[in-house]
Design a protein around this motif. Sequence first.
Motif, short mmCIF file in Angstrom:
data_model
loop_
_atom_site.label_atom_id
_atom_site.label_comp_id
_atom_site.label_asym_id
_atom_site.label_seq_id
_atom_site.Cartn_x
_atom_site.Cartn_y
_atom_site.Cartn_z
N GLU A 208 22.95 47.44 35.06
CA GLU A 208 23.58 46.46 34.19
C GLU A 208 25.07 46.77 34.04
OE1 GLU A 208 22.92 44.62 29.70
OE2 GLU A 208 21.50 46.08 30.49
N ALA A 209 25.40 48.06 34.05
CA ALA A 209 26.80 48.48 33.92
C ALA A 209 27.64 47.95 35.08
CB ALA A 209 26.90 50.00 33.84
N ALA A 210 27.11 48.01 36.28
CA ALA A 210 27.85 47.50 37.45
C ALA A 210 28.06 46.00 37.33
CB ALA A 210 27.10 47.83 38.74
N GLU A 211 27.04 45.29 36.89
CA GLU A 211 27.17 43.84 36.71
C GLU A 211 28.22 43.51 35.64
OE1 GLU A 211 23.67 40.87 37.09
OE2 GLU A 211 23.98 41.16 34.93
N HIS A 212 28.23 44.27 34.55
CA HIS A 212 29.24 44.06 33.51
C HIS A 212 30.64 44.33 34.03
CE1 HIS A 212 26.78 42.98 30.13
NE2 HIS A 212 26.05 44.08 30.21
N ALA A 213 30.79 45.38 34.83
CA ALA A 213 32.11 45.70 35.40
C ALA A 213 32.60 44.58 36.30
CB ALA A 213 32.04 47.02 36.17
N ILE A 214 31.70 44.00 37.08
CA ILE A 214 32.07 42.89 37.96
C ILE A 214 32.43 41.66 37.14
CG2 ILE A 214 31.12 41.27 39.65
CD1 ILE A 214 29.74 43.76 40.93
N ASN A 215 31.72 41.43 36.04
CA ASN A 215 32.06 40.33 35.15
C ASN A 215 33.47 40.49 34.59
OD1 ASN A 215 30.12 38.07 34.21
ND2 ASN A 215 28.79 39.79 34.69
N ARG A 216 33.82 41.69 34.16
CA ARG A 216 35.17 41.94 33.62
C ARG A 216 36.22 41.72 34.71
NH1 ARG A 216 32.40 46.08 31.18
NH2 ARG A 216 33.14 47.62 32.68
N ARG A 217 35.93 42.22 35.92
CA ARG A 217 36.87 42.05 37.03
C ARG A 217 37.07 40.57 37.36
NH1 ARG A 217 36.09 42.69 42.84
NH2 ARG A 217 33.95 43.30 42.44
N ALA A 218 35.98 39.81 37.37
CA ALA A 218 36.07 38.37 37.66
C ALA A 218 36.85 37.64 36.56
CB ALA A 218 34.67 37.77 37.79
N GLN A 219 36.58 37.99 35.31
CA GLN A 219 37.29 37.34 34.20
C GLN A 219 38.78 37.61 34.31
OE1 GLN A 219 34.98 35.53 32.03
NE2 GLN A 219 36.93 34.50 31.77
N ASP A 220 39.15 38.83 34.68
CA ASP A 220 40.57 39.16 34.87
C ASP A 220 41.17 38.41 36.05
OD1 ASP A 220 40.44 40.90 32.72
OD2 ASP A 220 40.30 42.72 33.95
#
Length: 192
Positions: free
Chosen positions: A64-76
Motif C-alpha cells: 500500500e505504501a508503494a501505491e501511496h507514493a505513486i499517488n503522491r508522485r502523480a499528483q505532483d
Amino acid sequence: MRDALNNHCNRVLLQRLHELELPDAWLVGGCLFQTVWNLLDGRSPESGIKDYDIFYFDPGDLSEAAEHAINRRAQDAFAELSVELEVKNQARVHTWYPAWFGRPCPPLQSACEGINRFLVGSTSVGLRQLAGQTVVHAPYGLRDLYEGVLRANPSVDHGSLYEQKARDYQARWPWLRLPVAAEEGLSAEIFR
C-alpha cells in the motif's frame, strides 16, 4: 471514445501518462464515461467529475505504501490540472478486495482485468497511448455507454452494489436506463 478527449484533463493525462513510467498504465473510469454522458447531456465535459483514475499493473511491489507514493508522485506531476488523481495498482487488488467486498478475488494479471471488473459494464473503459495512437479497452463495447444503458457487468456479481451505483448515475444523468429482465417468451429488452 474520442469524446472523452473533449475533457482537457483527460487529454493532458493521456498525453503525459508515460511520464509516470508506470507499467501497463491506463486512464480509466469515471473521467471517461462521465465526460461522454456530460456531452450527451449538453453539459461541459468536466462537469461534476470528482477524480481521475489511473490503473497500472506492478506485481513487483504490492504494498500500500508503494501505491501511496505513486499517488503522491502523480499528483505532483499533474498539479497544474488541479484535479484529484486516484492511481491504483491492479496487481494488488486481491490483497484488499475480500475486506472491501466480502468475497475473494483471484489475483489479476493486467490492468485491463481491473477495468473488466467495474460494476456497470458500460463504464468498463480505459484509454492509453501506444506509439502515438490512442488505444481503447472496452470489454463490453461502447454501445451501452453511448445509449445510456446501465447493464450489470456480466463477469462481476455484486447485485446490490451494482444497483446502488446505477441509481447514483441515474440521479446525476436521469436519462440513463437500467435494463430489467424481460418476461418469459419476449425477446425485446425492457428498461426502467
